[in-house]
Design a protein around this motif. Sequence first.
Motif, PDB file in Angstrom:
ATOM      1  N   GLY A 256      -5.023 -83.805  25.204  1.00 29.08           N
ATOM      2  CA  GLY A 256      -4.537 -82.801  24.264  1.00 29.08           C
ATOM      3  C   GLY A 256      -5.590 -82.425  23.237  1.00 29.08           C
ATOM      4  N   VAL A 257      -6.330 -83.426  22.738  1.00 35.87           N
ATOM      5  CA  VAL A 257      -7.387 -83.175  21.756  1.00 35.87           C
ATOM      6  C   VAL A 257      -8.502 -82.336  22.369  1.00 35.87           C
ATOM      7  N   LEU A 258      -8.927 -82.671  23.599  1.00 36.19           N
ATOM      8  CA  LEU A 258      -9.999 -81.925  24.256  1.00 36.19           C
ATOM      9  C   LEU A 258      -9.599 -80.471  24.490  1.00 36.19           C
ATOM     10  N   MET A 259      -8.347 -80.265  24.893  1.00 38.22           N
ATOM     11  CA  MET A 259      -7.872 -78.902  25.112  1.00 38.22           C
ATOM     12  C   MET A 259      -7.965 -78.089  23.825  1.00 38.22           C
ATOM     13  N   LYS A 260      -7.552 -78.693  22.723  1.00 42.37           N
ATOM     14  CA  LYS A 260      -7.563 -77.988  21.443  1.00 42.37           C
ATOM     15  C   LYS A 260      -8.992 -77.742  20.972  1.00 42.37           C
ATOM     16  N   ILE A 261      -9.881 -78.710  21.165  1.00 42.15           N
ATOM     17  CA  ILE A 261     -11.271 -78.547  20.739  1.00 42.15           C
ATOM     18  C   ILE A 261     -11.954 -77.444  21.542  1.00 42.15           C
ATOM     19  N   ILE A 262     -11.785 -77.478  22.855  1.00 43.57           N
ATOM     20  CA  ILE A 262     -12.406 -76.444  23.695  1.00 43.57           C
ATOM     21  C   ILE A 262     -11.843 -75.072  23.354  1.00 43.57           C
ATOM     22  N   GLN A 263     -10.534 -75.026  23.094  1.00 47.65           N
ATOM     23  CA  GLN A 263      -9.918 -73.760  22.700  1.00 47.65           C
ATOM     24  C   GLN A 263     -10.561 -73.214  21.427  1.00 47.65           C
ATOM     25  N   GLU A 264     -10.752 -74.066  20.438  1.00 44.57           N
ATOM     26  CA  GLU A 264     -11.336 -73.616  19.175  1.00 44.57           C
ATOM     27  C   GLU A 264     -12.778 -73.151  19.374  1.00 44.57           C
ATOM     28  N   ILE A 265     -13.525 -73.863  20.226  1.00 44.66           N
ATOM     29  CA  ILE A 265     -14.917 -73.471  20.497  1.00 44.66           C
ATOM     30  C   ILE A 265     -14.964 -72.098  21.169  1.00 44.66           C
ATOM     31  N   VAL A 266     -14.119 -71.915  22.191  1.00 48.87           N
ATOM     32  CA  VAL A 266     -14.095 -70.635  22.916  1.00 48.87           C
ATOM     33  C   VAL A 266     -13.653 -69.504  21.995  1.00 48.87           C
ATOM     34  N   TYR A 267     -12.581 -69.721  21.240  1.00 43.73           N
ATOM     35  CA  TYR A 267     -12.085 -68.673  20.353  1.00 43.73           C
ATOM     36  C   TYR A 267     -13.094 -68.359  19.250  1.00 43.73           C
ATOM     37  N   GLY A 268     -13.787 -69.393  18.746  1.00 44.40           N
ATOM     38  CA  GLY A 268     -14.826 -69.159  17.753  1.00 44.40           C
ATOM     39  C   GLY A 268     -15.966 -68.334  18.328  1.00 44.40           C
ATOM     40  N   THR A 269     -16.330 -68.619  19.580  1.00 46.94           N
ATOM     41  CA  THR A 269     -17.391 -67.856  20.242  1.00 46.94           C
ATOM     42  C   THR A 269     -16.978 -66.394  20.429  1.00 46.94           C
ATOM     43  N   ILE A 270     -15.736 -66.194  20.832  1.00 48.47           N
ATOM     44  CA  ILE A 270     -15.235 -64.825  21.015  1.00 48.47           C
ATOM     45  C   ILE A 270     -15.182 -64.086  19.686  1.00 48.47           C
ATOM     46  N   LEU A 271     -14.785 -64.774  18.615  1.00 50.49           N
ATOM     47  CA  LEU A 271     -14.767 -64.141  17.294  1.00 50.49           C
ATOM     48  C   LEU A 271     -16.180 -63.717  16.885  1.00 50.49           C
ATOM     49  N   ALA A 272     -17.170 -64.584  17.154  1.00 50.40           N
ATOM     50  CA  ALA A 272     -18.559 -64.238  16.847  1.00 50.40           C
ATOM     51  C   ALA A 272     -18.994 -63.032  17.665  1.00 50.40           C
ATOM     52  N   TYR A 273     -18.613 -62.999  18.952  1.00 44.18           N
ATOM     53  CA  TYR A 273     -18.949 -61.872  19.822  1.00 44.18           C
ATOM     54  C   TYR A 273     -18.326 -60.584  19.284  1.00 44.18           C
ATOM     55  N   ILE A 274     -17.065 -60.659  18.859  1.00 43.39           N
ATOM     56  CA  ILE A 274     -16.380 -59.488  18.317  1.00 43.39           C
ATOM     57  C   ILE A 274     -17.050 -59.020  17.032  1.00 43.39           C
ATOM     58  N   PHE A 275     -17.437 -59.969  16.174  1.00 45.66           N
ATOM     59  CA  PHE A 275     -18.081 -59.609  14.914  1.00 45.66           C
ATOM     60  C   PHE A 275     -19.409 -58.884  15.148  1.00 45.66           C
ATOM     61  N   PHE A 276     -20.223 -59.422  16.062  1.00 44.52           N
ATOM     62  CA  PHE A 276     -21.513 -58.795  16.317  1.00 44.52           C
ATOM     63  C   PHE A 276     -21.353 -57.431  16.974  1.00 44.52           C
ATOM     64  N   GLN A 277     -20.313 -57.296  17.829  1.00 43.54           N
ATOM     65  CA  GLN A 277     -20.043 -55.981  18.413  1.00 43.54           C
ATOM     66  C   GLN A 277     -19.669 -54.979  17.328  1.00 43.54           C
ATOM     67  N   TRP A 278     -18.828 -55.426  16.390  1.00 38.98           N
ATOM     68  CA  TRP A 278     -18.416 -54.555  15.287  1.00 38.98           C
ATOM     69  C   TRP A 278     -19.602 -54.203  14.400  1.00 38.98           C
ATOM     70  N   ALA A 279     -20.445 -55.203  14.086  1.00 42.30           N
ATOM     71  CA  ALA A 279     -21.617 -54.972  13.241  1.00 42.30           C
ATOM     72  C   ALA A 279     -22.580 -53.991  13.903  1.00 42.30           C
ATOM     73  N   ARG A 280     -22.751 -54.117  15.228  1.00 44.12           N
ATOM     74  CA  ARG A 280     -23.647 -53.215  15.948  1.00 44.12           C
ATOM     75  C   ARG A 280     -23.129 -51.781  15.896  1.00 44.12           C
ATOM     76  N   LYS A 281     -21.816 -51.599  16.086  1.00 47.12           N
ATOM     77  CA  LYS A 281     -21.244 -50.253  16.042  1.00 47.12           C
ATOM     78  C   LYS A 281     -21.364 -49.645  14.652  1.00 47.12           C
ATOM     79  N   GLU A 282     -21.142 -50.476  13.627  1.00 44.76           N
ATOM     80  CA  GLU A 282     -21.260 -49.963  12.258  1.00 44.76           C
ATOM     81  C   GLU A 282     -22.704 -49.565  11.948  1.00 44.76           C
ATOM     82  N   ARG A 283     -23.660 -50.360  12.444  1.00 46.03           N
ATOM     83  CA  ARG A 283     -25.064 -50.053  12.233  1.00 46.03           C
ATOM     84  C   ARG A 283     -25.443 -48.748  12.935  1.00 46.03           C
TER      85      ARG A 283
END
Length: 299
Positions: A256-283
């Motif tokens: 259960g702990v590993l599932m939650k940790i991997i989930q947070e890592i993946v979601y954090g990575t996707i959030l970073a990807y979304i942020f950089f996509q947004w920053a690129r479009k704004e630029r």
Amino acid sequence: MSFDIFGFRALWSPYFLIILLIITTLFFMVIGPWRTKFKNSTPVTTKQKVIFVSAILSLYISKGSPVDLLGHIMFSAHMTQMAILYLVVPPLLILGIPNWLWEFILYRPVIKPVFTLLSKPIIALIFFNGVFSLYHVPLVFDFVKTDPLYHSIMTTIIFIGAMSMWWPLLNTLPGWKSITGIKKVGYIFADGVLLTPACALIIFATDPLYLTYSEPQAWINALQLCVPSDMLAGLNLTGPDMFNTLPTVEDQQLGGVLMKIIQEIVYGTILAYIFFQWARKEREKDQQEYKDYSLDPIK
């Protein structure tokens, strides 16, 4: 005891590997020599090719490598397998397959209306997290885990749910609804919240929840999903404790702990990807406005 006693087929799933190699070969043929046969096709970038191959490799690691066998012996390995299969492979496939090929796949008479419904944000969140949580209800889990047909059906349903869940977040297919702006952050947050109860149930349980990891005969029946019956018949197995050094409850909690940790890592990575996509479009937007002003200051 060494896992080698289960044999090469159980450890490395050669038939599954061959299927994945065929799929990969077809993909490169479609985006290469056969590309001109598809409507609106454009060259595929090296980045997309790498992402697609990463998706296939992750799929093999999850369902074809020794991780699959280990997932029938240790619950913690099973949850790691689930995290790779449903949180890593789908976004890689969505990003790795070009839009014109997605159009060819999805714009079918039956597929499009069904996937359009399932990929609506609220429905996608409820569908994926609902079937994933249902699968890990002990009674359902022990039943599905010991029947090849129902296990294949359930795995496919959850995978479709995972694709539906990731689709409105990552797809760039023209004419297909997707989440934009700050809503993406809320969507990921909601997804994490909805998956938490299933993980919490597993993490805080003080007794073994699943017979397929605690009762010897149920465990052997579950092994038949990945170990050939002729090989399994020749082995003298007494239970998962022959291979797992962790007590059953601790292994369960670790899963259960590993599932939650991997989930947070993946979601954090996707959030970073979304942020950089947004920053690129704004630029790019700011640069375009600057060009327009330079050409016509009065305007």
